[in-house]
Every structure is written in structure tokens, then in C-alpha cells.
Design a protein around this motif. Structure first.
Motif, PDB file in Angstrom:
ATOM      1  N   LYS A   7       0.812  -1.211   0.000  1.00  0.00           N
ATOM      2  CA  LYS A   7       0.000   0.000   0.000  1.00  0.00           C
ATOM      3  C   LYS A   7       0.850   1.267   0.000  1.00  0.00           C
ATOM      4  O   LYS A   7       0.419   2.305  -0.495  1.00  0.00           O
ATOM      5  N   ARG A   8       2.046   1.188   0.595  1.00  0.00           N
ATOM      6  CA  ARG A   8       2.930   2.362   0.618  1.00  0.00           C
ATOM      7  C   ARG A   8       4.362   1.882   0.566  1.00  0.00           C
ATOM      8  O   ARG A   8       4.701   0.846   1.133  1.00  0.00           O
ATOM      9  N   VAL A  14       4.527  -0.247  -5.024  1.00  0.00           N
ATOM     10  CA  VAL A  14       3.145   0.034  -4.619  1.00  0.00           C
ATOM     11  C   VAL A  14       2.163  -0.621  -5.591  1.00  0.00           C
ATOM     12  O   VAL A  14       2.275  -0.496  -6.803  1.00  0.00           O
ATOM     13  N   ASP A  42      12.619  -0.561  -1.020  1.00  0.00           N
ATOM     14  CA  ASP A  42      12.932   0.594  -0.182  1.00  0.00           C
ATOM     15  C   ASP A  42      14.147   0.315   0.701  1.00  0.00           C
ATOM     16  O   ASP A  42      14.263  -0.746   1.307  1.00  0.00           O
ATOM     17  N   LYS A  90      -2.437  -4.214   9.056  1.00  0.00           N
ATOM     18  CA  LYS A  90      -1.371  -3.508   8.353  1.00  0.00           C
ATOM     19  C   LYS A  90      -0.013  -3.886   8.946  1.00  0.00           C
ATOM     20  O   LYS A  90       0.146  -3.895  10.164  1.00  0.00           O
ATOM     21  N   LYS A  99       5.363   6.400  12.449  1.00  0.00           N
ATOM     22  CA  LYS A  99       4.890   5.925  11.157  1.00  0.00           C
ATOM     23  C   LYS A  99       5.886   4.955  10.546  1.00  0.00           C
ATOM     24  O   LYS A  99       7.053   4.911  10.928  1.00  0.00           O
ATOM     25  N   ARG A 101       7.585   3.639   6.828  1.00  0.00           N
ATOM     26  CA  ARG A 101       7.821   4.070   5.450  1.00  0.00           C
ATOM     27  C   ARG A 101       7.133   3.151   4.446  1.00  0.00           C
ATOM     28  O   ARG A 101       6.665   3.581   3.405  1.00  0.00           O
ATOM     29  N   GLU A 138       0.301  12.410  -0.200  1.00  0.00           N
ATOM     30  CA  GLU A 138       0.646  11.756   1.057  1.00  0.00           C
ATOM     31  C   GLU A 138       2.144  11.704   1.297  1.00  0.00           C
ATOM     32  O   GLU A 138       2.592  11.714   2.438  1.00  0.00           O
ATOM     33  N   ALA A 139       2.931  11.667   0.224  1.00  0.00           N
ATOM     34  CA  ALA A 139       4.384  11.627   0.395  1.00  0.00           C
ATOM     35  C   ALA A 139       4.901  12.922   1.016  1.00  0.00           C
ATOM     36  O   ALA A 139       5.829  12.910   1.833  1.00  0.00           O
ATOM     37  N   THR A 161      -7.590  12.849   5.213  1.00  0.00           N
ATOM     38  CA  THR A 161      -7.065  11.735   4.419  1.00  0.00           C
ATOM     39  C   THR A 161      -7.931  10.497   4.575  1.00  0.00           C
ATOM     40  O   THR A 161      -8.228   9.798   3.601  1.00  0.00           O
ATOM     41  N   LYS A 165     -10.087   8.767   1.502  1.00  0.00           N
ATOM     42  CA  LYS A 165      -9.898   7.381   1.067  1.00  0.00           C
ATOM     43  C   LYS A 165     -11.202   6.587   1.139  1.00  0.00           C
ATOM     44  O   LYS A 165     -11.317   5.521   0.530  1.00  0.00           O
TER      45      LYS A 165
END
Length: 227
Positions: A7-8, A14, A42, A90, A99, A101, A138-139, A161, A165
Motif C-alpha cells: 500500500k505504501r 506500490v 525501499d 497492516k 509511522k 515508510r 501523502e508523500a 485523508t 480514502k
């Protein structure tokens, strides 16, 4: 059947879907020395970041002493300890503050292709339905309303946000609390007045006429919906 959806994370990752086939799978960063079962690009991800285990019909997750840590539903997990995965939970890799990444969504279903296709179609509809007046990066954590950039508080941004969504769907107060106040150990401590005040402040920044809201609409006894 179970699988992960990215998702991210890195742009090239993604949207990828990984089927969880086997009793033990290693999630890690691509490298020339060894290939993990699930490869992600990443650089916050360790070469051997975490393991997903199928045990007695249940999927478990175990952080393999990764450099930047792993989260499960916004809570950091301890290395080398197994945690059960639930449908729609998640998995966050590479923790920065509170958070992650990289975020993976765990799905467990017998109708993988049908559900994934419907979810992706729904996301596309959400983007197009609300893009006429709202844009969220969002980035960069940036928001534009009617082509003008708006400065929002952290909670205002989280609420907008979340509603974005889920545009076109009523979001209950419990869902809003979970999305906007994930750090709260007692969701019951977040009062209706607190939610209403946050919505009021957000409306001041996104509504053409805040006293007559047409974008963030209240559905009495149910919650709020972004139009």
C-alpha cells in the motif's frame, strides 16, 4: 489463501500483490547476495526484515532483528516474537517516528483475484470522485483545496485523508477514532465533542461555506461522509 498488498513504499512496489504460498516466507530488501521470498526495494528495509509463518492454520509475523523495525497495526512489535496476523491488518516496515515508510496489507480469503480487483477499482473511483476539489500528496503531507494549498494540523490532515480514502461512504465515529487517534489506549476517552470540534475546524478550511457544509456532511447517529 492469503496474500500481501503493498500500500505504501517505493513507487515500483506500490500495488504489487504477493501470494503467501508456503509455511515460511522471508520479506526483505532486494540485494545481489541473496533473494528473499518477497522482495521490496525501499532502503529502510533490511535484507532479512521479517518472516511470515503459517502455523496450525494461522499466519504469524516475526521481526528478524531488522534495523528499522516492524509495526503491526501501528504498534511496534518486538524482534523474534511471533504475532498473529488478522484479515486487513497492516504491516509497517521501516519505522520513522510513529509511522512506517512501507506498509503492507494482509488479506486472507478464498477469492483473492475478485476482492483485489474490486478494491483497486474502488480506490480509483475514490480518487476520481473527489479530485475535482481536493488533492492530497501523502508523500509530502500536502493538501490542495480548489487549487489552493491548505495548512492543516496533524489531526486535521489525518481526518481529511481518512475521509478522502473512504469518499462516498459513511465513516462511523469509531472508525474515525481508530484512524485519527491510533495512539489512544482507550478509544472511549475520545468524546463525540472532540470529534465534532475537529470536523468543525476542518470544515473551516475546506468548505466553500462552512456554516452550510456540502463536502464533509454529517449523517446523524451514523458519522460523517466526504462528498
Amino acid at each position: 489463501m492469503a496474500f500481501l498488498i503493498v500500500k505504501r513504499g517505493e513507487a515500483g512496489d506500490v500495488g504489487k500483490i504477493f501470494e503467501l504460498a508456503g509455511d515460511s516466507l522471508i520479506v526483505g530488501r532486494r540485494n545481489s547476495l541473496q533473494r528473499p521470498d518477497i522482495e521490496l526495494g525501499d532502503d529502510v528495509i533490511s535484507r532479512r526484515h521479517l518472516e511470515i509463518i503459517l502455523r496450525d492454520g494461522k499466519y504469524m509475523i516475526r521481526d528478524l532483528n531488522s534495523t528499522n523495525g516492524t509495526m503491526l497495526d501501528d504498534d511496534r512489535i518486538l524482534p523474534e516474537k511471533c504475532y498473529e496476523l488478522k484479515h486487513n491488518c497492516k504491516i509497517g516496515l521501516g519505522i520513522d517516528g510513529d509511522k512506517a515508510r512501507v506498509v503492507l496489507l494482509f488479506k486472507e480469503t478464498e477469492s483473492t483475484n475478485i476482492i483485489v480487483r474490486k478494491e483497486l477499482e474502488q480506490e480509483d473511483k475514490v480518487q476520481s470522485a473527489s479530485s475535482d476539489w481536493l488533492k492530497i500528496d501523502e508523500a509530502k503531507k500536502e493538501v490542495w483545496v480548489d487549487g489552493r494549498q491548505k495548512k492543516l494540523s496533524r489531526k486535521e490532515y489525518c481526518l481529511l485523508t481518512f475521509l478522502f480514502k473512504n469518499a462516498g461512504r459513511i465513516c462511523s465515529r469509531d472508525e474515525i477514532i481508530h484512524a485519527v487517534w491510533p495512539e489512544s489506549k482507550d478509544p472511549g476517552a475520545i468524546s463525540d465533542a472532540t470529534i465534532d470540534q475537529l470536523v468543525h475546524r476542518l470544515r473551516q478550511k475546506v468548505e466553500p461555506c462552512p456554516s452550510n457544509p456540502v463536502r464533509i456532511v454529517s449523517k446523524k447517529a451514523f458519522g460523517y461522509i466526504l462528498i
